[in-house]
Structure formats: C-alpha cells, structure tokens
Design a protein around this motif. Structure first.
Motif, PDB file in Angstrom:
ATOM      1  N   UNK A   1       0.835  -1.205   0.000  1.00 55.42           N
ATOM      2  CA  UNK A   1       0.000   0.000   0.000  1.00 55.42           C
ATOM      3  C   UNK A   1       0.870   1.255   0.000  1.00 55.42           C
ATOM      4  N   UNK A   2       1.926   1.266   0.793  1.00 52.20           N
ATOM      5  CA  UNK A   2       2.811   2.426   0.837  1.00 52.20           C
ATOM      6  C   UNK A   2       3.500   2.684  -0.496  1.00 52.20           C
ATOM      7  N   UNK A   3       4.013   1.633  -1.127  1.00 51.28           N
ATOM      8  CA  UNK A   3       4.684   1.784  -2.428  1.00 51.28           C
ATOM      9  C   UNK A   3       3.683   2.228  -3.484  1.00 51.28           C
ATOM     10  N   UNK A   4       2.468   1.686  -3.448  1.00 52.06           N
ATOM     11  CA  UNK A   4       1.448   2.078  -4.417  1.00 52.06           C
ATOM     12  C   UNK A   4       1.097   3.554  -4.282  1.00 52.06           C
ATOM     13  N   UNK A   5       0.939   4.035  -3.065  1.00 54.29           N
ATOM     14  CA  UNK A   5       0.638   5.451  -2.852  1.00 54.29           C
ATOM     15  C   UNK A   5       1.798   6.318  -3.324  1.00 54.29           C
ATOM     16  N   UNK A   6       3.027   5.891  -3.053  1.00 55.83           N
ATOM     17  CA  UNK A   6       4.194   6.642  -3.497  1.00 55.83           C
ATOM     18  C   UNK A   6       4.247   6.717  -5.022  1.00 55.83           C
ATOM     19  N   UNK A   7       4.007   5.594  -5.702  1.00 54.56           N
ATOM     20  CA  UNK A   7       4.059   5.585  -7.167  1.00 54.56           C
ATOM     21  C   UNK A   7       2.946   6.420  -7.780  1.00 54.56           C
ATOM     22  N   UNK A   8       1.745   6.329  -7.228  1.00 60.24           N
ATOM     23  CA  UNK A   8       0.634   7.129  -7.751  1.00 60.24           C
ATOM     24  C   UNK A   8       0.902   8.612  -7.527  1.00 60.24           C
ATOM     25  N   UNK A   9       1.422   8.963  -6.355  1.00 59.81           N
ATOM     26  CA  UNK A   9       1.770  10.366  -6.082  1.00 59.81           C
ATOM     27  C   UNK A   9       2.854  10.870  -7.005  1.00 59.81           C
ATOM     28  N   UNK A  10       3.882  10.063  -7.243  1.00 58.84           N
ATOM     29  CA  UNK A  10       4.966  10.456  -8.153  1.00 58.84           C
ATOM     30  C   UNK A  10       4.448  10.639  -9.566  1.00 58.84           C
TER      31      UNK A  10
END
Length: 89
Positions: A72-81
């Motif tokens: 979940x953390x990596x997914x949020x980071x990638x979507x934000x980036x």
C-alpha cells in the motif's frame, strides 16, 4: 436476542433447549401454561471454546500484514509520483 419471541400462547412446553442468549423466552400478551425442563440460557452453557492460534499462524499473519502495508505504501508513493510528473507540479 431471545431464543423464542412469542406473542400469545395457551400452552408452551420447552424441553432440553440450549441457547447462548441471555434470555430463553420473550413473551408478550396472554401466556397460559409455561412448562420448561432442562433448558439453559447464557453463553457459559454452549461449550464453544476459543480457537488457539499456533506460532506458525501468528508469524504468517504478521508477515502478511507487513507485506500489505509495504504494498500500500509503495502504491501510494508511485501514484503520487506519477501525478506530480503528469501534472508538472
């Protein structure tokens, strides 16, 4: 919630009833004869025991929980980036 919810009854016979509810019978209206034998109400009479988790199951649950948090953390980071690059903020 009672096991039996009755409005009116002329004659009521209960035999060997067991429930985990606090109340066996909730009766309203005109109740004639109530005959109950060997009836038990309450959570202590059901005989349900808690399932004990083994160490392996606890470790597996912990690993799955941590893995889910990382995904979940990596997914949020990638979507934000992606949004920052796409919107050029």
């Amino acid at each position: 919630m009672p096991m039996f919810d009755l409005e009116s009854a002329d004659k009521l016979k209960l035999r060997d009833c067991t429930t985990d509810a606090e109340t066996m019978v909730k009766a309203t209206g005109n109740i004639g004869i109530l005959d109950a034998e060997r009836c038990k109400a309450g959570s202590a009479t059901t005989g349900i025991q808690a399932v004990k988790q083994t160490l392996l199951i606890k470790a597996l649950n912990c690993c799955l929980s941590v893995t889910g948090q990382i995904v979940i953390g990596v997914s949020i980071f990638l979507i934000g980036s992606f949004l920052l690059v796409y919107l050029k903020l």
